[in-house]
Motif scaffolding. Structure first.
Motif, PDB file in Angstrom:
ATOM      1  N   HIS A 109      14.757   1.947   6.731  1.00  7.37           N
ATOM      2  CA  HIS A 109      14.692   3.309   7.260  1.00  7.37           C
ATOM      3  C   HIS A 109      14.062   4.227   6.214  1.00  7.37           C
ATOM      4  O   HIS A 109      14.590   5.280   5.892  1.00  7.37           O
ATOM      5  N   GLU A 110      12.965   3.790   5.682  1.00  7.81           N
ATOM      6  CA  GLU A 110      12.186   4.548   4.705  1.00  7.81           C
ATOM      7  C   GLU A 110      10.830   4.798   5.338  1.00  7.81           C
ATOM      8  O   GLU A 110      10.283   3.934   6.009  1.00  7.81           O
ATOM      9  N   ASN A 111      10.283   5.958   5.117  1.00  8.63           N
ATOM     10  CA  ASN A 111       8.994   6.246   5.728  1.00  8.63           C
ATOM     11  C   ASN A 111       8.000   6.838   4.725  1.00  8.63           C
ATOM     12  O   ASN A 111       7.244   7.730   5.047  1.00  8.63           O
ATOM     13  N   ASP A 112       8.031   6.314   3.506  1.00  4.18           N
ATOM     14  CA  ASP A 112       7.084   6.802   2.511  1.00  4.18           C
ATOM     15  C   ASP A 112       6.160   5.675   2.055  1.00  4.18           C
ATOM     16  O   ASP A 112       6.495   4.499   2.125  1.00  4.18           O
ATOM     17  N   TRP A 113       5.004   6.073   1.608  1.00  6.87           N
ATOM     18  CA  TRP A 113       3.957   5.129   1.241  1.00  6.87           C
ATOM     19  C   TRP A 113       4.353   4.249   0.055  1.00  6.87           C
ATOM     20  O   TRP A 113       4.009   3.074  -0.002  1.00  6.87           O
ATOM     21  N   SER A 114       5.100   4.787  -0.913  1.00  4.37           N
ATOM     22  CA  SER A 114       5.462   3.998  -2.099  1.00  4.37           C
ATOM     23  C   SER A 114       6.393   2.838  -1.723  1.00  4.37           C
ATOM     24  O   SER A 114       6.262   1.735  -2.254  1.00  4.37           O
ATOM     25  N   THR A 115       7.318   3.065  -0.793  1.00  8.25           N
ATOM     26  CA  THR A 115       8.201   1.981  -0.336  1.00  8.25           C
ATOM     27  C   THR A 115       7.401   0.930   0.406  1.00  8.25           C
ATOM     28  O   THR A 115       7.600  -0.276   0.196  1.00  8.25           O
ATOM     29  N   PHE A 116       6.494   1.363   1.256  1.00 11.34           N
ATOM     30  CA  PHE A 116       5.630   0.423   1.977  1.00 11.34           C
ATOM     31  C   PHE A 116       4.820  -0.414   0.987  1.00 11.34           C
ATOM     32  O   PHE A 116       4.729  -1.636   1.138  1.00 11.34           O
ATOM     33  N   SER A 117       4.295   0.218  -0.047  1.00 11.20           N
ATOM     34  CA  SER A 117       3.520  -0.499  -1.068  1.00 11.20           C
ATOM     35  C   SER A 117       4.376  -1.518  -1.808  1.00 11.20           C
ATOM     36  O   SER A 117       3.931  -2.634  -2.083  1.00 11.20           O
ATOM     37  N   LYS A 118       5.631  -1.162  -2.115  1.00 12.25           N
ATOM     38  CA  LYS A 118       6.549  -2.107  -2.769  1.00 12.25           C
ATOM     39  C   LYS A 118       6.817  -3.307  -1.874  1.00 12.25           C
ATOM     40  O   LYS A 118       6.908  -4.442  -2.348  1.00 12.25           O
ATOM     41  N   CYS A 119       6.969  -3.060  -0.580  1.00 15.07           N
ATOM     42  CA  CYS A 119       7.179  -4.160   0.366  1.00 15.07           C
ATOM     43  C   CYS A 119       5.969  -5.085   0.383  1.00 15.07           C
ATOM     44  O   CYS A 119       6.116  -6.317   0.345  1.00 15.07           O
ATOM     45  N   CYS A 120       4.779  -4.521   0.430  1.00 17.58           N
ATOM     46  CA  CYS A 120       3.555  -5.326   0.429  1.00 17.58           C
ATOM     47  C   CYS A 120       3.431  -6.131  -0.856  1.00 17.58           C
ATOM     48  O   CYS A 120       3.079  -7.321  -0.824  1.00 17.58           O
TER      49      CYS A 120
END
Length: 103
Positions: A18-29
């Motif tokens: 339930h995170e909607n920021d680009w840095s979290t998405f980048s960490k996931c990738c």
């Protein structure tokens, strides 16, 4: 610590943030790329029909695929083509200092 929830919908398990920021998405990738290093044959960024703000990436692996969807309104979802791929990713996230798996 970023909370990751293992969910099941229509018999298919996935990881949900339930995170909607680009840095979290980048960490996931980055985590996906580290876990499946050497198995990734192709990384495909697809336009998502749901909204212009969505980003949808498919990692085509030698033994399946991993899809990650970033939606600014709802958060991040990660789907794997098999339970074993999902388990590998979940275990890696759980053992990292960035993520915490919640049930």
């Amino acid at each position: 610590m970023i909370k990751v929830k293992l969910v099941e919908h229509k018999g298919k398990k996935s990881l949900e943030l339930h995170e909607n920021d680009w840095s979290t998405f980048s960490k996931c990738c980055e985590t996906i790329e580290q876990v499946f290093d050497g198995l990734i044959e192709n990384k495909e960024r697809l336009p998502s029909p749901a909204a212009l703000a969505d980003v949808y990436i498919t990692y085509h692996l030698k033994n399946g695929s991993v899809d990650i969807d970033f939606d600014e309104a709802w958060g991040i979802d990660i789907f794997c083509s098999s339970d074993s791929l999902l388990a590998s990713l979940k275990d890696a996230m759980d053992s990292s200092h960035d993520f915490k798996i919640c049930t």
